[in-house]
Design an enzyme around this catalytic site. Structure first.
Site, short mmCIF file in Angstrom:
data_model
loop_
_atom_site.label_atom_id
_atom_site.label_comp_id
_atom_site.label_asym_id
_atom_site.label_seq_id
_atom_site.Cartn_x
_atom_site.Cartn_y
_atom_site.Cartn_z
N ASP A 56 -2.11 107.08 -32.45
CA ASP A 56 -1.68 105.88 -33.04
C ASP A 56 -0.40 106.39 -34.06
O ASP A 56 0.10 107.23 -34.00
CB ASP A 56 -2.74 105.25 -34.07
CG ASP A 56 -3.99 104.62 -33.12
OD1 ASP A 56 -3.93 104.69 -32.10
OD2 ASP A 56 -4.80 104.23 -33.96
N LYS A 78 -0.22 100.28 -31.89
CA LYS A 78 0.73 99.79 -33.09
C LYS A 78 -0.28 100.21 -34.18
O LYS A 78 -1.41 100.47 -34.23
CB LYS A 78 1.07 98.37 -32.76
CG LYS A 78 1.87 98.06 -31.63
CD LYS A 78 2.15 96.52 -31.58
CE LYS A 78 1.30 95.67 -31.26
NZ LYS A 78 1.51 94.47 -31.19
N MET A 192 -5.92 95.60 -43.03
CA MET A 192 -5.05 94.70 -42.43
C MET A 192 -4.64 93.37 -42.77
O MET A 192 -5.03 92.26 -42.08
CB MET A 192 -5.16 94.56 -40.85
CG MET A 192 -5.12 95.94 -40.17
SD MET A 192 -5.81 95.86 -38.25
CE MET A 192 -7.49 95.91 -38.54
N1 SAH Z 1 -9.22 103.44 -38.30
C1 SAH Z 1 -8.74 103.15 -39.34
C2 SAH Z 1 -8.27 101.73 -39.74
C3 SAH Z 1 -7.28 101.16 -38.78
S1 SAH Z 1 -6.78 99.66 -38.98
C4 SAH Z 1 -9.54 103.76 -40.84
O1 SAH Z 1 -10.51 104.00 -40.55
O2 SAH Z 1 -8.83 103.92 -41.80
C5 SAH Z 1 -5.21 99.90 -39.83
C6 SAH Z 1 -5.48 99.25 -41.32
O3 SAH Z 1 -6.17 100.40 -41.95
C7 SAH Z 1 -4.08 99.19 -42.11
O4 SAH Z 1 -3.42 97.87 -41.88
C8 SAH Z 1 -4.47 99.37 -43.46
O5 SAH Z 1 -4.93 98.15 -44.18
C9 SAH Z 1 -5.63 100.52 -43.41
N2 SAH Z 1 -5.05 101.85 -43.72
C10 SAH Z 1 -5.09 102.78 -42.78
N3 SAH Z 1 -4.35 103.97 -43.35
C11 SAH Z 1 -4.18 103.51 -44.63
C12 SAH Z 1 -3.72 104.30 -45.65
N4 SAH Z 1 -3.10 105.43 -45.60
N5 SAH Z 1 -3.30 103.43 -46.96
C13 SAH Z 1 -3.57 102.21 -47.15
N6 SAH Z 1 -4.29 101.40 -45.99
C14 SAH Z 1 -4.47 102.25 -44.75
#
Ligand code: SAH
Length: 275
Positions: A56, A78, A192
């Site tokens: 990703d 994305k 998100m």
């Molecule tokens: N699978 C991922 C989430 C994917 S959806 C998980 O478990 O973390 C993508 C969303 O995750 C982003 O829009 C944001 O809201 C959050 N996200 C992922 N990494 C992040 C980070 N380092 N800081 C803040 N938000 C994060």
């Protein structure tokens, strides 16, 4: 032997005992929220074994340095929700790569099963009869809160925590009942959420949540560009506007957010130059 070399030897022994990624197999691994320090040993081991890595838009670019030299890197996905046609293409690619007899790693930010479409991907692998393994990762909603000094749970403050996605909150397919969530009185961690936060905040207030409820925006959690802004429910939408264009953003709404201020006030009292 020094303590350090003892530890290095221990680490090598542990790494040597990690499961083997066989040809024709797919591993679906979480890379954590960005900082390499939050990778699991299994994720590191997978990066060293894979011949092809479908990844990703991962937050921490440093993570790529751990991938075996010569491995093929395919950017798949994305940062925000992808259309299902694109998702079907990713699943088909995983199946094709495995059928070609390669050692395949699907690397995702955070945990692969938390708003990561990992469920769809293993379903496609299972349907195609491809052997796979899932390696959990630290999800942003947990690691991001810790990095921002916001306890996910705190005795006397909350008994539950809600992980929700803000994606699609305005579409007619949105089924989340934000008013009911407000009524639970438990903190909400929004993935998100920055694009839809004004609708969500309005609906939470309509559900009875106090406009003065502490709320935080955590940008690029655990990375060098991490930025935390604390405000309240009434103002979180303006704070978060356009945030996700720069870095992934988490929004936290609930009384646990106030802990950050309490902690930093105390830390400042003890070590003023830290503030
Ligand atoms: N699978 C991922 C989430 C994917 S959806 C998980 O478990 O973390 C993508 C969303 O995750 C982003 O829009 C944001 O809201 C959050 N996200 C992922 N990494 C992040 C980070 N380092 N800081 C803040 N938000 C994060």
């Amino acid at each position: 032997m020094t303590i350090q070399t003892d530890q290095e030897a221990g680490l090598s022994r542990l790494m040597a005992r990690r499961p083997r990624l066989d040809p024709g197999h797919v591993w679906l691994a979480g890379a954590g929220p960005g900082d390499v320090g939050h990778l699991t040993l299994d994720a590191v081991s997978a990066m060293g074994q894979a011949e092809v890595v479908l990844h990703d838009a991962l937050v921490g670019t440093e993570i790529f340095s751990l991938i075996r030299p010569g491995a093929e890197l395919i950017h798949a996905g994305k940062r925000c929700g992808k259309p299902s046609s694109e998702q079907a293409g990713i699943s088909a690619e995983l199946v094709a790569q495995a059928r070609a007899g390669r050692r395949v790693l699907r690397l995702k930010g955070g945990d692969p099963f938390v708003f990561g479409r990992g469920g769809e991907e293993i379903l496609a692998l299972a349907e195609a009869g491809i052997p796979f393994r899932v390696i959990p990762g630290l999800t942003a909603g947990v690691a991001g809160l810790a990095a921002a000094l916001i306890p996910a749970t705190m005795r006397g403050i909350n008994q539950a925590i809600i992980f929700a996605t803000g994606h699609g909150a305005e579409s007619q397919h949105a089924t989340l009942n934000w008013e009911a969530m407000a009524a639970l009185g438990q903190p909400i961690v929004l993935y998100m959420g920055s694009k839809r936060i004004s609708t969500i905040a309005r609906r939470l207030m309509a559900g009875g949540m106090d406009a003065a409820m502490p709320a935080a925006l955590i940008l690029g959690a655990t990375t060098a560009r991490q930025e935390v802004t604390v405000t309240d429910l009434a103002h979180i939408a303006e704070t978060a506007a356009g945030a996700e264009e720069e870095a992934p953003a988490l929004i936290v709404i609930g009384r646990i957010v106030a802990m950050r201020q309490r902690i930093s006030d105390l830390v400042a009292a003890v070590v003023p130059e830290l503030c």
